[in-house]
Design a protein around this motif. Sequence first.
Motif, short mmCIF file in Angstrom:
data_model
loop_
_atom_site.label_atom_id
_atom_site.label_comp_id
_atom_site.label_asym_id
_atom_site.label_seq_id
_atom_site.Cartn_x
_atom_site.Cartn_y
_atom_site.Cartn_z
N SER A 179 6.22 -11.23 -2.44
CA SER A 179 6.12 -10.12 -3.37
C SER A 179 5.84 -10.60 -4.78
O SER A 179 6.06 -11.77 -5.12
CB SER A 179 7.41 -9.31 -3.35
N TRP A 180 5.38 -9.66 -5.60
CA TRP A 180 5.11 -9.96 -6.99
C TRP A 180 6.13 -9.25 -7.87
O TRP A 180 6.97 -8.50 -7.37
CB TRP A 180 3.67 -9.55 -7.33
N ASN A 181 6.04 -9.47 -9.15
CA ASN A 181 7.08 -8.98 -10.06
C ASN A 181 6.67 -7.75 -10.87
O ASN A 181 7.52 -7.02 -11.34
CB ASN A 181 7.49 -10.10 -11.03
N ASP A 182 5.36 -7.55 -11.02
CA ASP A 182 4.92 -6.45 -11.87
C ASP A 182 3.53 -6.03 -11.44
O ASP A 182 2.82 -6.79 -10.76
CB ASP A 182 4.91 -6.87 -13.35
N PHE A 183 3.11 -4.83 -11.83
CA PHE A 183 1.78 -4.35 -11.47
C PHE A 183 0.70 -5.29 -11.98
O PHE A 183 -0.36 -5.43 -11.36
CB PHE A 183 1.55 -2.94 -12.03
N TYR A 208 9.59 6.45 -13.12
CA TYR A 208 9.34 5.70 -11.89
C TYR A 208 9.63 6.52 -10.64
O TYR A 208 9.04 6.27 -9.58
CB TYR A 208 10.15 4.40 -11.90
N ASP A 209 10.50 7.51 -10.72
CA ASP A 209 10.67 8.43 -9.60
C ASP A 209 9.34 9.13 -9.29
O ASP A 209 8.90 9.22 -8.14
CB ASP A 209 11.73 9.49 -9.91
N TRP A 210 8.72 9.66 -10.34
CA TRP A 210 7.46 10.39 -10.17
C TRP A 210 6.33 9.45 -9.75
O TRP A 210 5.53 9.78 -8.86
CB TRP A 210 7.11 11.09 -11.48
N LEU A 211 6.29 8.25 -10.34
CA LEU A 211 5.26 7.28 -9.96
C LEU A 211 5.40 6.88 -8.50
O LEU A 211 4.40 6.82 -7.76
CB LEU A 211 5.34 6.05 -10.86
N LEU A 212 6.61 6.63 -8.06
CA LEU A 212 6.83 6.22 -6.67
C LEU A 212 6.44 7.34 -5.71
O LEU A 212 5.85 7.08 -4.66
CB LEU A 212 8.29 5.81 -6.46
N ALA A 213 6.75 8.58 -6.06
CA ALA A 213 6.35 9.71 -5.21
C ALA A 213 4.83 9.76 -5.08
O ALA A 213 4.29 9.98 -3.98
CB ALA A 213 6.90 11.02 -5.78
N LYS A 214 4.14 9.55 -6.18
CA LYS A 214 2.67 9.57 -6.14
C LYS A 214 2.13 8.39 -5.32
O LYS A 214 1.13 8.53 -4.59
CB LYS A 214 2.10 9.54 -7.56
N ILE A 215 2.77 7.25 -5.41
CA ILE A 215 2.34 6.10 -4.61
C ILE A 215 2.48 6.39 -3.12
O ILE A 215 1.62 6.01 -2.32
CB ILE A 215 3.15 4.84 -5.01
N TRP A 216 3.56 7.07 -2.74
CA TRP A 216 3.73 7.45 -1.33
C TRP A 216 2.60 8.36 -0.87
O TRP A 216 2.08 8.23 0.25
CB TRP A 216 5.09 8.13 -1.12
N ASP A 233 12.77 2.02 -10.03
CA ASP A 233 12.35 1.24 -11.19
C ASP A 233 11.23 0.31 -10.73
O ASP A 233 10.81 0.35 -9.56
CB ASP A 233 13.52 0.47 -11.80
N VAL A 234 10.74 -0.53 -11.61
CA VAL A 234 9.64 -1.41 -11.26
C VAL A 234 10.01 -2.33 -10.10
O VAL A 234 9.22 -2.55 -9.18
CB VAL A 234 9.19 -2.25 -12.48
N ASN A 235 11.21 -2.86 -10.12
CA ASN A 235 11.63 -3.78 -9.05
C ASN A 235 11.64 -3.09 -7.70
O ASN A 235 11.22 -3.67 -6.69
CB ASN A 235 13.01 -4.35 -9.36
#
Length: 399
Positions: free
Chosen positions: A7-11, A152-160, A390-392
Amino acid sequence: MHMFQSSWNDFSDFEKIFVRIKNTISEYVMQHWKEDFMFGYQFLNGCNPVVIRKCTKLPDKFPVTHEMVSVSLERDLTLEEEIQAGNIYIVDYEVLDGITPNSTDPCTLQYVEAPICLLYKTAKNKIMPIAIQLGQTPGEDNPIFLPTDGQYDWLLAKIWVRSADFQHHQTITHLLKTHLMTEVFAVAMYRQLPAVHPVYKLLIPHIRFTIAINTKAREQLICECGIFDKANATGGGGHVQLVQRAVKTLTFRSMCFPDAIKARGVEKKEDLPTYFYRDDGYLVWEATMGFVSDVVNIYYKSDEAVQGDEEIQAFIKDVCSFGMQDFDHCEFPKSLKTRTELIEYLTVVVFTASAQHAAVNFGQYDWCSWIPNAPSTMRKAPPKEKGLADVNLIIREPP
């Protein structure tokens, strides 16, 4: 490929590989993929512009309320009034519900979800996400994510949602509805039409390499231990389940471009003025039909001539009886009675093999090379509550 083993640490870490493959569009995606506008725009003109539909009634399984989304609405209307005004759209990946996630590597858990996304046409005609539910069954452990939630909640939902869209695009829109369906037509053509037949000559430039590239895909891409198994959450058999499910709703009319657009309620340019897939598709469909019509009318002087062409009738029957296995629901014709029917049928073949495939294939580097915008797999279960992302959580490999 060694970079994918940990895994990586950041986008920004994704730029280590991205620098070698970027182009103008993919670079723009890299810079703007987190934005709601870019997320919504891709439903119109991205790799998979075939799932957005007009929302005429909220499904019971997606209990979005006006209070939830009122801050996102711009016209001083309630959510119900926005729906009635034609400003609400929906994307539902129900076909992914219950698909077996990839387990070819027992050390790496992978997950497949079937999200639902509500979209809003703003006063400036932008399509913006206003609510996302990651599973099909509402409940406390399946919250509805909103733009007003944590970043990050909203970003993660969009990623899904983007990951689900990737699975739908690769397996259904691209593999099944262009490659495999074109092969059905190709096999029937080779079986039933001699090379001197005018319809053979009309079709062969568009489908001459179909069987070859599909054979290559079966050997390297969708086979056991192929690329799908190594890199996709629906690998290891899930992609096969998806194709089998999608075939059950595949009809002849859904292969006709104007009918497919109208079935989703997105045919009016004044409703969605920036839907270039639709606008360009109409033009190419009409041009293709015009060319096919010219050819057909040269060789068939009457409807009776079509009815009396045993080779054409055998070709049509072969597609339905062998290619589509006589599925009652598919509504593929077993015979054609008029030149008009033959023109539409051959337009479907040519359009599917050429324009439709181009629309959903050629943009893959543009939209999918920036991995966070189109994750091929998700390695943590979808969140069951808000406030944890969060990012992690998004980037790091689960322990």
